[in-house]
Design a protein around this motif. Structure first.
Motif, short mmCIF file in Angstrom:
data_model
loop_
_atom_site.label_atom_id
_atom_site.label_comp_id
_atom_site.label_asym_id
_atom_site.label_seq_id
_atom_site.Cartn_x
_atom_site.Cartn_y
_atom_site.Cartn_z
N LEU A 117 -1.68 -3.47 10.17
CA LEU A 117 -1.85 -2.20 9.46
C LEU A 117 -0.70 -1.92 8.50
O LEU A 117 -0.91 -1.35 7.43
N ASP A 118 0.52 -2.32 8.84
CA ASP A 118 1.65 -2.12 7.93
C ASP A 118 1.43 -2.87 6.63
O ASP A 118 1.66 -2.34 5.54
N LYS A 119 0.96 -4.12 6.72
CA LYS A 119 0.70 -4.90 5.52
C LYS A 119 -0.45 -4.28 4.72
O LYS A 119 -0.39 -4.20 3.49
N LEU A 120 -1.48 -3.82 5.40
CA LEU A 120 -2.62 -3.20 4.73
C LEU A 120 -2.19 -1.97 3.95
O LEU A 120 -2.53 -1.81 2.78
N VAL A 121 -1.39 -1.11 4.56
CA VAL A 121 -0.90 0.09 3.88
C VAL A 121 -0.04 -0.30 2.69
O VAL A 121 -0.16 0.26 1.60
N LEU A 122 0.82 -1.29 2.87
CA LEU A 122 1.68 -1.74 1.77
C LEU A 122 0.84 -2.28 0.61
O LEU A 122 1.08 -1.95 -0.54
N ASP A 123 -0.17 -3.09 0.93
CA ASP A 123 -1.06 -3.63 -0.11
C ASP A 123 -1.78 -2.52 -0.86
O ASP A 123 -1.91 -2.56 -2.08
N LEU A 124 -2.24 -1.50 -0.14
CA LEU A 124 -2.97 -0.40 -0.77
C LEU A 124 -2.08 0.48 -1.63
O LEU A 124 -2.51 0.99 -2.66
N THR A 125 -0.85 0.66 -1.22
CA THR A 125 0.04 1.56 -1.98
C THR A 125 0.72 0.87 -3.15
O THR A 125 1.28 1.55 -4.02
#
Length: 127
Positions: A117-125
């Motif tokens: 989830l941390d990577k997903l949030v980083l990718d989205l932001t």
């Protein structure tokens, strides 16, 4: 090799490859195209593909349903976009074997354990 048909055209055999990555545990990737050209990629739900082996599944851009021709069983995958639509007729034996392989790597119901989830949030932001 599967047969691909588009409206008002004769079905043609094309190379199709299913792939799966545990870092995106809910999705499977479908790459369609001749071996000498760049393939077209579609990402669809692993659950949608699995459900579609035995019963019609999906709405919208991707529909999956079982189909029998004589004694042979297939999975019919219909893909739709603004550019048009195509129907893929895949032998059920090959699709089921691929899905068994994915469920061996990431058992059904355990997908969330494989999400970063941390990577997903980083990718989205960062877009």
């Amino acid at each position: 090799m599967v047969h691909v048909s588009v409206p008002r055209e004769i079905p043609v055999p094309l190379q199709v490859e299913f792939s799966y990555c545990a870092t995106d545990p809910y999705a499977v990737r479908l790459s369609i195209g001749p071996g000498h050209a760049s393939p077209v990629h579609w990402t669809l739900s692993r659950e949608l593909l699995s459900d579609g082996i035995d019963a019609p599944s999906g709405i919208g851009d991707v529909l999956v349903r079982p189909r029998a021709i004589g004694r042979r069983r297939f999975v019919n995958i219909t893909l739709r976009s603004t550019a048009g639509s195509a129907a893929l007729l895949c032998p059920v034996r090959e699709v089921a074997a691929f899905l068994r392989h994915t469920f061996t790597h990431v058992p059904e119901g355990s997908e969330e354990q494989y999400l970063d989830l941390d990577k997903l949030v980083l990718d989205l932001t960062q877009r």
